[in-house]
Design a protein around this motif. Structure first.
Motif, PDB file in Angstrom:
ATOM      1  N   GLN A 143       0.849  -1.199   0.000  1.00  0.00           N
ATOM      2  CA  GLN A 143       0.000   0.000   0.000  1.00  0.00           C
ATOM      3  C   GLN A 143       0.884   1.247   0.000  1.00  0.00           C
ATOM      4  O   GLN A 143       1.764   1.392   0.840  1.00  0.00           O
ATOM      5  CB  GLN A 143      -0.910   0.019   1.226  1.00  0.00           C
ATOM      6  CG  GLN A 143      -1.799   1.241   1.329  1.00  0.00           C
ATOM      7  CD  GLN A 143      -2.801   1.303   0.189  1.00  0.00           C
ATOM      8  OE1 GLN A 143      -3.592   0.385   0.008  1.00  0.00           O
ATOM      9  NE2 GLN A 143      -2.760   2.384  -0.587  1.00  0.00           N
ATOM     10  N   ASN A 144       0.648   2.137  -0.974  1.00  0.00           N
ATOM     11  CA  ASN A 144       1.389   3.403  -1.038  1.00  0.00           C
ATOM     12  C   ASN A 144       0.629   4.486  -0.278  1.00  0.00           C
ATOM     13  O   ASN A 144      -0.608   4.435  -0.160  1.00  0.00           O
ATOM     14  CB  ASN A 144       1.576   3.846  -2.489  1.00  0.00           C
ATOM     15  CG  ASN A 144       2.386   2.848  -3.287  1.00  0.00           C
ATOM     16  OD1 ASN A 144       3.254   2.174  -2.742  1.00  0.00           O
ATOM     17  ND2 ASN A 144       2.103   2.744  -4.574  1.00  0.00           N
ATOM     18  N   TYR A 145       1.369   5.494   0.186  1.00  0.00           N
ATOM     19  CA  TYR A 145       0.765   6.622   0.900  1.00  0.00           C
ATOM     20  C   TYR A 145       1.323   7.939   0.362  1.00  0.00           C
ATOM     21  O   TYR A 145       2.517   8.031   0.027  1.00  0.00           O
ATOM     22  CB  TYR A 145       1.042   6.526   2.410  1.00  0.00           C
ATOM     23  CG  TYR A 145       0.291   5.406   3.079  1.00  0.00           C
ATOM     24  CD1 TYR A 145      -0.996   5.601   3.567  1.00  0.00           C
ATOM     25  CD2 TYR A 145       0.859   4.145   3.211  1.00  0.00           C
ATOM     26  CE1 TYR A 145      -1.696   4.567   4.181  1.00  0.00           C
ATOM     27  CE2 TYR A 145       0.177   3.104   3.810  1.00  0.00           C
ATOM     28  CZ  TYR A 145      -1.100   3.323   4.297  1.00  0.00           C
ATOM     29  OH  TYR A 145      -1.792   2.293   4.896  1.00  0.00           O
ATOM     30  N   ALA A 146       0.454   8.924   0.280  1.00  0.00           N
ATOM     31  CA  ALA A 146       0.855  10.287  -0.040  1.00  0.00           C
ATOM     32  C   ALA A 146       0.800  11.097   1.251  1.00  0.00           C
ATOM     33  O   ALA A 146      -0.211  11.081   1.957  1.00  0.00           O
ATOM     34  CB  ALA A 146      -0.078  10.889  -1.094  1.00  0.00           C
ATOM     35  N   TYR A 147       1.892  11.802   1.566  1.00  0.00           N
ATOM     36  CA  TYR A 147       1.991  12.525   2.836  1.00  0.00           C
ATOM     37  C   TYR A 147       1.897  14.033   2.615  1.00  0.00           C
ATOM     38  O   TYR A 147       2.489  14.575   1.665  1.00  0.00           O
ATOM     39  CB  TYR A 147       3.318  12.188   3.529  1.00  0.00           C
ATOM     40  CG  TYR A 147       3.384  10.764   4.000  1.00  0.00           C
ATOM     41  CD1 TYR A 147       2.945  10.408   5.264  1.00  0.00           C
ATOM     42  CD2 TYR A 147       3.874   9.753   3.170  1.00  0.00           C
ATOM     43  CE1 TYR A 147       2.992   9.100   5.709  1.00  0.00           C
ATOM     44  CE2 TYR A 147       3.925   8.434   3.602  1.00  0.00           C
ATOM     45  CZ  TYR A 147       3.486   8.112   4.877  1.00  0.00           C
ATOM     46  OH  TYR A 147       3.527   6.802   5.286  1.00  0.00           O
ATOM     47  N   ALA A 155      -3.782   6.905   1.901  1.00  0.00           N
ATOM     48  CA  ALA A 155      -3.593   5.792   0.965  1.00  0.00           C
ATOM     49  C   ALA A 155      -3.697   6.301  -0.465  1.00  0.00           C
ATOM     50  O   ALA A 155      -4.619   7.029  -0.823  1.00  0.00           O
ATOM     51  CB  ALA A 155      -4.628   4.706   1.225  1.00  0.00           C
ATOM     52  N   SER A 156      -2.698   5.891  -1.284  1.00  0.00           N
ATOM     53  CA  SER A 156      -2.643   6.408  -2.650  1.00  0.00           C
ATOM     54  C   SER A 156      -2.046   5.354  -3.576  1.00  0.00           C
ATOM     55  O   SER A 156      -0.849   5.348  -3.864  1.00  0.00           O
ATOM     56  CB  SER A 156      -1.806   7.693  -2.696  1.00  0.00           C
ATOM     57  OG  SER A 156      -1.675   8.172  -4.013  1.00  0.00           O
ATOM     58  N   GLY A 157      -2.878   4.418  -4.017  1.00  0.00           N
ATOM     59  CA  GLY A 157      -2.426   3.396  -4.959  1.00  0.00           C
ATOM     60  C   GLY A 157      -1.606   2.301  -4.297  1.00  0.00           C
ATOM     61  O   GLY A 157      -1.345   2.329  -3.087  1.00  0.00           O
ATOM     62  N   THR A 158      -1.190   1.354  -5.101  1.00  0.00           N
ATOM     63  CA  THR A 158      -0.400   0.224  -4.613  1.00  0.00           C
ATOM     64  C   THR A 158       0.736  -0.067  -5.584  1.00  0.00           C
ATOM     65  O   THR A 158       0.724   0.357  -6.736  1.00  0.00           O
ATOM     66  CB  THR A 158      -1.265  -1.044  -4.460  1.00  0.00           C
ATOM     67  OG1 THR A 158      -1.833  -1.392  -5.740  1.00  0.00           O
ATOM     68  CG2 THR A 158      -2.382  -0.840  -3.450  1.00  0.00           C
TER      69      THR A 158
END
Length: 196
Positions: A143-147, A155-158
């Motif tokens: 799981q990707n994250y945008a900070y 959560a922002s895409g995988t």
């Protein structure tokens, strides 16, 4: 009011990738087929009343072939997190080409947070239709994250990370069925054991 002044800043971005590795062990079952034949040295006798005659006979068994079945693939999957923070793993799956899904067991529930510098180990297995050479691929979905500027992640895409292994039955573990047979006769009883 514009002043014409400017300022700059730099940032160093470290990128960490999950390391997915796996192994692959194959096995299958081989069932042997046999034929049996009995022959005598006399085809026809004409005897007087009370007369006797010895008839010799032989029993022959032959292995006529075999059938292979139950082709199975099994092994281990390892997911290593080299990052200094936990990796939020949504899932780990296993596919054998062209599109055969394996059953995976990691002993944890997904999504799973893999701690920094740790390895998640699991097993997998799959039933195959034949002994063809194939490619086995394990996929760990991160799981990707945008900070934002305050460090709050959304959560922002995988991203998928893959590990592969070749599948071959050249050195597979073989379970043999009926490779040895016991031969018996209603007259002479047990004749012996024949092994292919």
């Amino acid at each position: 009011r514009e002043t014409g002044q400017s300022d700059g800043a730099s940032v160093t971005v470290d990128i960490y990738e999950l390391d997915v590795t796996k192994d692959a062990s194959t096995s299958f079952k081989r069932t042997y087929h046999w034929s049996i034949d009995k022959s005598a040295d006399q085809d026809e006798l004409t005897l007087a009343i009370g007369e006797s005659f010895v008839v010799n006979y032989g029993v022959t068994v032959d292995m006529t072939g075999y059938t292979d079945s139950d082709w199975t693939l099994a092994g281990n999957i390892y997911v290593y997190n080299p990052a200094p923070m936990a990796a939020h793993i949504n899932s780990v799956s296993d596919i054998v080409s062209p599109n055969i899904a394996g059953t995976v067991d990691f002993g944890v529930s997904f999504p799973y947070d893999l701690p920094a510098g740790q390895t998640l180990s699991g097993t997998y297995s799959a039933s195959l239709p034949d002994a063809s050479d194939r490619t086995n691929t394990a996929t760990a979905t991160l799981q990707n994250y945008a900070y934002d500027s305050s460090g709050i992640g959304t959560a922002s895409g995988t991203t998928d990370f893959l590990g592969t292994a070749s599948v071959s039955f050249l050195d597979a573990t073989m379970t043999e069925v009926d490779e040895s047979i016991d031969v018996s006769d209603t007259y002479a009883g047990f004749l012996g054991t024949v092994t292919y």
